[in-house]
Each structure stands twice: as C-alpha cells, then as structure tokens.
Design a protein around this motif. Structure first.
Motif, PDB file in Angstrom:
ATOM      1  N   THR A  44       0.863  -1.179   0.000  1.00  0.00           N
ATOM      2  CA  THR A  44       0.000   0.000   0.000  1.00  0.00           C
ATOM      3  C   THR A  44       0.894   1.222   0.000  1.00  0.00           C
ATOM      4  O   THR A  44       1.701   1.403   0.920  1.00  0.00           O
ATOM      5  CB  THR A  44      -0.921   0.031   1.228  1.00  0.00           C
ATOM      6  N   VAL A  45       0.767   2.035  -1.046  1.00  0.00           N
ATOM      7  CA  VAL A  45       1.555   3.254  -1.167  1.00  0.00           C
ATOM      8  C   VAL A  45       0.625   4.444  -1.005  1.00  0.00           C
ATOM      9  O   VAL A  45      -0.423   4.523  -1.651  1.00  0.00           O
ATOM     10  CB  VAL A  45       2.279   3.332  -2.526  1.00  0.00           C
ATOM     11  N   ALA A  46       0.994   5.373  -0.140  1.00  0.00           N
ATOM     12  CA  ALA A  46       0.211   6.585   0.062  1.00  0.00           C
ATOM     13  C   ALA A  46       0.906   7.757  -0.612  1.00  0.00           C
ATOM     14  O   ALA A  46       2.139   7.866  -0.573  1.00  0.00           O
ATOM     15  CB  ALA A  46       0.052   6.869   1.555  1.00  0.00           C
ATOM     16  N   ILE A  47       0.120   8.619  -1.236  1.00  0.00           N
ATOM     17  CA  ILE A  47       0.634   9.856  -1.836  1.00  0.00           C
ATOM     18  C   ILE A  47       0.014  11.007  -1.065  1.00  0.00           C
ATOM     19  O   ILE A  47      -1.215  11.145  -1.004  1.00  0.00           O
ATOM     20  CB  ILE A  47       0.289   9.946  -3.325  1.00  0.00           C
ATOM     21  N   ARG A 220      -0.697   6.525   8.283  1.00  0.00           N
ATOM     22  CA  ARG A 220       0.178   5.717   9.129  1.00  0.00           C
ATOM     23  C   ARG A 220      -0.458   4.370   9.452  1.00  0.00           C
ATOM     24  O   ARG A 220       0.237   3.366   9.637  1.00  0.00           O
ATOM     25  CB  ARG A 220       0.495   6.475  10.423  1.00  0.00           C
ATOM     26  N   HIS A 221      -1.757   4.356   9.520  1.00  0.00           N
ATOM     27  CA  HIS A 221      -2.469   3.122   9.821  1.00  0.00           C
ATOM     28  C   HIS A 221      -2.445   2.149   8.646  1.00  0.00           C
ATOM     29  O   HIS A 221      -2.382   0.936   8.847  1.00  0.00           O
ATOM     30  CB  HIS A 221      -3.918   3.462  10.183  1.00  0.00           C
ATOM     31  N   MET A 222      -2.480   2.655   7.409  1.00  0.00           N
ATOM     32  CA  MET A 222      -2.688   1.807   6.237  1.00  0.00           C
ATOM     33  C   MET A 222      -1.444   1.530   5.416  1.00  0.00           C
ATOM     34  O   MET A 222      -1.282   0.446   4.873  1.00  0.00           O
ATOM     35  CB  MET A 222      -3.734   2.452   5.308  1.00  0.00           C
ATOM     36  N   VAL A 235       9.007  14.757  -3.430  1.00  0.00           N
ATOM     37  CA  VAL A 235      10.206  15.231  -2.739  1.00  0.00           C
ATOM     38  C   VAL A 235      10.773  14.206  -1.767  1.00  0.00           C
ATOM     39  O   VAL A 235      11.930  14.322  -1.355  1.00  0.00           O
ATOM     40  CB  VAL A 235       9.928  16.559  -1.996  1.00  0.00           C
ATOM     41  N   GLU A 236       9.981  13.190  -1.396  1.00  0.00           N
ATOM     42  CA  GLU A 236      10.506  12.137  -0.519  1.00  0.00           C
ATOM     43  C   GLU A 236       9.648  10.888  -0.662  1.00  0.00           C
ATOM     44  O   GLU A 236       8.418  10.973  -0.726  1.00  0.00           O
ATOM     45  CB  GLU A 236      10.542  12.593   0.946  1.00  0.00           C
ATOM     46  N   ILE A 237      10.304   9.732  -0.728  1.00  0.00           N
ATOM     47  CA  ILE A 237       9.637   8.432  -0.732  1.00  0.00           C
ATOM     48  C   ILE A 237      10.325   7.581   0.321  1.00  0.00           C
ATOM     49  O   ILE A 237      11.543   7.384   0.274  1.00  0.00           O
ATOM     50  CB  ILE A 237       9.738   7.734  -2.103  1.00  0.00           C
ATOM     51  N   ALA A 238       9.547   7.086   1.290  1.00  0.00           N
ATOM     52  CA  ALA A 238      10.143   6.329   2.384  1.00  0.00           C
ATOM     53  C   ALA A 238       9.126   5.364   2.964  1.00  0.00           C
ATOM     54  O   ALA A 238       7.919   5.509   2.752  1.00  0.00           O
ATOM     55  CB  ALA A 238      10.646   7.276   3.478  1.00  0.00           C
ATOM     56  N   ARG A 239       9.626   4.374   3.703  1.00  0.00           N
ATOM     57  CA  ARG A 239       8.731   3.528   4.481  1.00  0.00           C
ATOM     58  C   ARG A 239       7.989   4.395   5.499  1.00  0.00           C
ATOM     59  O   ARG A 239       8.541   5.364   6.018  1.00  0.00           O
ATOM     60  CB  ARG A 239       9.511   2.413   5.178  1.00  0.00           C
ATOM     61  N   THR A 240       6.772   4.013   5.792  1.00  0.00           N
ATOM     62  CA  THR A 240       5.905   4.873   6.586  1.00  0.00           C
ATOM     63  C   THR A 240       6.509   5.224   7.942  1.00  0.00           C
ATOM     64  O   THR A 240       6.586   6.403   8.313  1.00  0.00           O
ATOM     65  CB  THR A 240       4.529   4.195   6.784  1.00  0.00           C
ATOM     66  N   GLU A 241       6.941   4.238   8.690  1.00  0.00           N
ATOM     67  CA  GLU A 241       7.491   4.521  10.018  1.00  0.00           C
ATOM     68  C   GLU A 241       8.768   5.343   9.935  1.00  0.00           C
ATOM     69  O   GLU A 241       9.021   6.193  10.790  1.00  0.00           O
ATOM     70  CB  GLU A 241       7.738   3.209  10.775  1.00  0.00           C
ATOM     71  N   ASP A 242       9.592   5.097   8.916  1.00  0.00           N
ATOM     72  CA  ASP A 242      10.815   5.879   8.752  1.00  0.00           C
ATOM     73  C   ASP A 242      10.482   7.347   8.509  1.00  0.00           C
ATOM     74  O   ASP A 242      11.133   8.248   9.052  1.00  0.00           O
ATOM     75  CB  ASP A 242      11.648   5.342   7.587  1.00  0.00           C
ATOM     76  N   LEU A 243       9.477   7.596   7.686  1.00  0.00           N
ATOM     77  CA  LEU A 243       9.100   8.969   7.388  1.00  0.00           C
ATOM     78  C   LEU A 243       8.538   9.665   8.623  1.00  0.00           C
ATOM     79  O   LEU A 243       8.872  10.818   8.909  1.00  0.00           O
ATOM     80  CB  LEU A 243       8.068   9.002   6.259  1.00  0.00           C
ATOM     81  N   PHE A 244       7.686   8.972   9.373  1.00  0.00           N
ATOM     82  CA  PHE A 244       7.047   9.598  10.526  1.00  0.00           C
ATOM     83  C   PHE A 244       8.026   9.862  11.664  1.00  0.00           C
ATOM     84  O   PHE A 244       7.894  10.860  12.372  1.00  0.00           O
ATOM     85  CB  PHE A 244       5.888   8.733  11.021  1.00  0.00           C
ATOM     86  N   THR A 245       8.980   8.989  11.851  1.00  0.00           N
ATOM     87  CA  THR A 245       9.898   9.149  12.974  1.00  0.00           C
ATOM     88  C   THR A 245      11.144   9.950  12.621  1.00  0.00           C
ATOM     89  O   THR A 245      11.726  10.592  13.496  1.00  0.00           O
ATOM     90  CB  THR A 245      10.329   7.774  13.512  1.00  0.00           C
ATOM     91  N   ALA A 332       4.775   9.951  18.731  1.00  0.00           N
ATOM     92  CA  ALA A 332       4.067  10.891  19.594  1.00  0.00           C
ATOM     93  C   ALA A 332       2.625  11.079  19.167  1.00  0.00           C
ATOM     94  O   ALA A 332       1.724  11.171  19.982  1.00  0.00           O
ATOM     95  CB  ALA A 332       4.797  12.236  19.610  1.00  0.00           C
ATOM     96  N   VAL A 333       2.419  11.116  17.841  1.00  0.00           N
ATOM     97  CA  VAL A 333       1.051  11.306  17.372  1.00  0.00           C
ATOM     98  C   VAL A 333       0.165  10.126  17.732  1.00  0.00           C
ATOM     99  O   VAL A 333      -1.030  10.271  17.959  1.00  0.00           O
ATOM    100  CB  VAL A 333       1.020  11.542  15.857  1.00  0.00           C
ATOM    101  N   MET A 334       0.755   8.935  17.849  1.00  0.00           N
ATOM    102  CA  MET A 334      -0.038   7.768  18.202  1.00  0.00           C
ATOM    103  C   MET A 334      -0.464   7.821  19.669  1.00  0.00           C
ATOM    104  O   MET A 334      -1.475   7.258  20.049  1.00  0.00           O
ATOM    105  CB  MET A 334       0.781   6.493  17.964  1.00  0.00           C
ATOM    106  N   ARG A 335       0.300   8.544  20.521  1.00  0.00           N
ATOM    107  CA  ARG A 335      -0.031   8.595  21.930  1.00  0.00           C
ATOM    108  C   ARG A 335      -0.953   9.753  22.265  1.00  0.00           C
ATOM    109  O   ARG A 335      -1.397   9.882  23.402  1.00  0.00           O
ATOM    110  CB  ARG A 335       1.265   8.719  22.744  1.00  0.00           C
TER     111      ARG A 335
END
Length: 371
Positions: A44-47, A220-222, A235-245, A332-335
């Motif tokens: 699943t890729v998100a844009i 982040r969920h999907m 401008v950036e392509i990354a795994r979801t958790e890598d991008l968020f953290t 942090a956003v998850m908490r």
C-alpha cells in the motif's frame, strides 16, 4: 527478497492550459512535473501533500484516466500511455479506481446491481446468473445486503455509497486499485469502517493499493510506503514509520508538524510553513520549496534537486544528509488522545463488523448501523 514492481511511472508530466478571456495570454499549470515512482506488488503506497500539489492528477495518470503530457507508465511490460482504446479497455480489468466523492461517482439512474454489473458486462465476464451472483458476493464483501442491489444510490448514506464504489472497483478482479481520498468525504466513524474494509479486501484478494489522502493518521495506519508531493514533484519516498519518525526533507517535517496533538504539557517548537504557497503557473526556480524552507541555502534558489537514493529512502533535497529534522519521536502522534481515540474507533468498527458478519452474510441490524 523484495516484491516485484507491478507499476512504474517514469518522467511523468501533465500540463493544464488555463485560458484567459479576450486578449489575455494563456498560462500553463504543470500539475505533475517529472515524477518517478515504483509500486511494488502487494503493498500500500500513500501519496500525500497539500491541496493543489498534484497528487490527484498523479493518481489519474497512473491508471490513465487522463493522458500524460510527457513520460510513461509501465504495467505488465507495456507503456499504458501508448495503448490504443481497445487495449486500454482490456487493461481496465487489472487497474481500477475509487473516486473521492461517493455522491457524484455513481450514476443516479442506475440501480446498485446495475452499477456493479456494468464492468462485468463491458468485459464479457459471466452470464446473467453469474453476474448476479458476483454482485451479491461483492455486496456482502463490503458489508451490504443482496437486497441493496435493487435500490438506487440516493437511497444510501455516504459511507454506504463509498462501499458501493469499492464493490464496483472489485467487480473485474483487479490487481491494483488507486483510491483518491476514499474517506475524506465521510465522518470519522464511517471512515474507520471504510478503512477496515479496504484493508480486509487487500488481504483477501491480494491487492496492491495506491491511496491519496490528507489525513496522516489514516496514512500511518494503512500504508507501507509514503510518497510526499510538493508543487507537482515527489520530494521524498520512504517507508511509513521511517518517514514519521525521521523525515529527511524539510517539507515532510513541516507536514508532520501540522498534525494536531492534544496535550496539556508545554509544546516544543515545531516546524512551520513560512510564506505563501507559490503560484503553480510560475513555480520558483531551483528547489520549489526554498521560498518556505527554514533551512534554505543560496544553492537551493538556483539548482533544482532530484530524487537521490539514501539507502532507506529517496529524497529531493541538496542537504538531506546534513539536516537534523524532527519526526514524531517514535510515535508521539499515536499517543495523543485525539489519535488514540481515532484508532480505538478503527478497532471498535472492526469488532462490530466481525460480530455482525457471519460466513460472508450481513444481518439486518448492519443496515441500520451503516445508515
């Protein structure tokens, strides 16, 4: 071993001409400008990006709902941008689209059964009895009743209409589905149900999904990977958790900082947008984000960065290796209370659907819960 590439965009560009009245000069809006993107089978890729960044245009280009001005989109060893109408129609069995607006995307003069059967008739799939059975199966898959096939779209709520749109996209047995803001027009509780449906269907049918969305909590969920767009460019392509953290592009950092976090504790300084969004008919030279970037250097004003491979991601920034950007501190956003409540809704909606759906059949109380 990584999954094979199922769809690939290379140098994709789309221009729109805005016409001025009388003797005014026409202007060109470059909605998508030189995008390279690979979609792996089963992911699943998100844009994501601000409104007007070109993500919906890119989504339509990926399945050739509109033609590119330049570039190519490769699927099954063929450039679908060069296919003739007959070959393109055959391709529609594999590539399907879920539209953002569940109200205008369904023909109000057709019953739900006719809407779902239409792609089956177009592609010559099954006889009348088989098509009816397939329609009932798909309605059950998305949590609706077989009797709904005889109703018209105006008799359903927004969440139910989006379920119908999902069932229609699944009719031909596609391998890849592009969903343009599939939950943005729905309220939060219905969003949770539709997100759960998409995830379950992806697992059941082995689908590949491309999701366009504004809500980063949903992303982040999907999503397995995220592509961040700004003014027509990725401008950036990354795994979801890598991008968020740990984002590596200043625009990604600023997008993450825009996520509201409910807290009574003092907040640390967060990245903010500076200035206004540039005119898309006359984007700034060099890096298009430099007019709003707090880390911009003289080089950013004259040299346009290209996507460079940093090992764990691709980033279009001259200083991606040196910037110390802030993510969400390991979630942090998850908490935060707001996001925790959102994901509790996801879990509650899934539990409710599991309790009311037995062996692919939905009882009458489900209809009331979805209205």
């Amino acid at each position: 071993m990584s999954a094979p590439v199922i769809l690939s965009a290379q140098g994709l560009r789309r221009d729109f001409v805005t016409r001025k009245p009388l003797f005014g000069a026409n202007t060109i809006v470059r909605a998508v400008d030189g995008v390279d993107l690979q979609i792996l089978q089963g992911e699943t890729v998100a844009i994501v990006g601000e409104s007007g960044c070109g993500k919906s245009t890119l989504a339509r280009l990926l399945v050739r709902l509109i033609d590119p001005s330049e570039g190519s989109v490769w699927y099954g060893g063929r450039d679908i941008a060069q296919l003739d109408p007959r070959a393109l129609r055959d391709l529609r069995r594999d590539l399907q689209f879920i539209f953002q607006d569940p109200f205008s995307s369904l023909n109000p003069r057709m019953t739900v059964g006719a809407l779902i059967e239409e792609p089956l008739i177009t592609h010559g799939i099954g006889d009348k009895a088989q098509r009816r059975a397939r329609t009932n199966e798909l309605l059950a898959r998305v949590g609706l009743l077989p009797s709904h096939a005889n109703r018209y779209p105006h008799e359903f709520s927004g969440g139910q209409r989006q379920r119908i749109g999902i069932a229609r996209a699944l009719a031909t047995g596609p391998k890849l589905i592009v969903a343009d803001e599939p939950v943005s027009a729905l309220d939060v509780s219905i969003q949770a149900q539709v997100v759960n449906i998409l995830e379950d269907l992806k697992e059941a049918f082995g689908l590949t999904l491309v999701i366009i969305a504004h809500d980063l909590a949903v992303i982040r969920h999907m999503a397995d990977r995220v592509a961040v767009m700004y003014l027509g460019e990725v401008v950036e392509i990354a795994r979801t958790e890598d991008l968020f953290t740990a984002p590596r592009h200043p625009y990604s950092e600023t997008l993450l900082a825009a996520i509201p976090i409910a807290s009574v504790r003092p907040r640390r300084a967060r990245a903010r947008f500076e200035g206004d969004l540039p005119n898309p008919t006359a984007p700034p030279p060099g890096c298009r984000f430099h007019t709003r970037c707090p880390y911009a250097q003289p080089r950013c004003q004259t040299h346009r960065p290209t996507l460079q491979d940093l090992g764990d991601r691709q980033v279009a920034c001259h200083f991606a290796d040196t910037l110390d950007l802030k993510g969400l501190n390991g979630g942090a956003v998850m908490r935060s209370p707001a996001t925790t409540a959102r994901f509790a809704l996801y879990r509650a909606a899934r539990a409710q659907e599991d309790g009311k759906t037995v062996a692919g059949k939905t009882d009458s109380s489900t209809e009331e819960s979805l209205t």
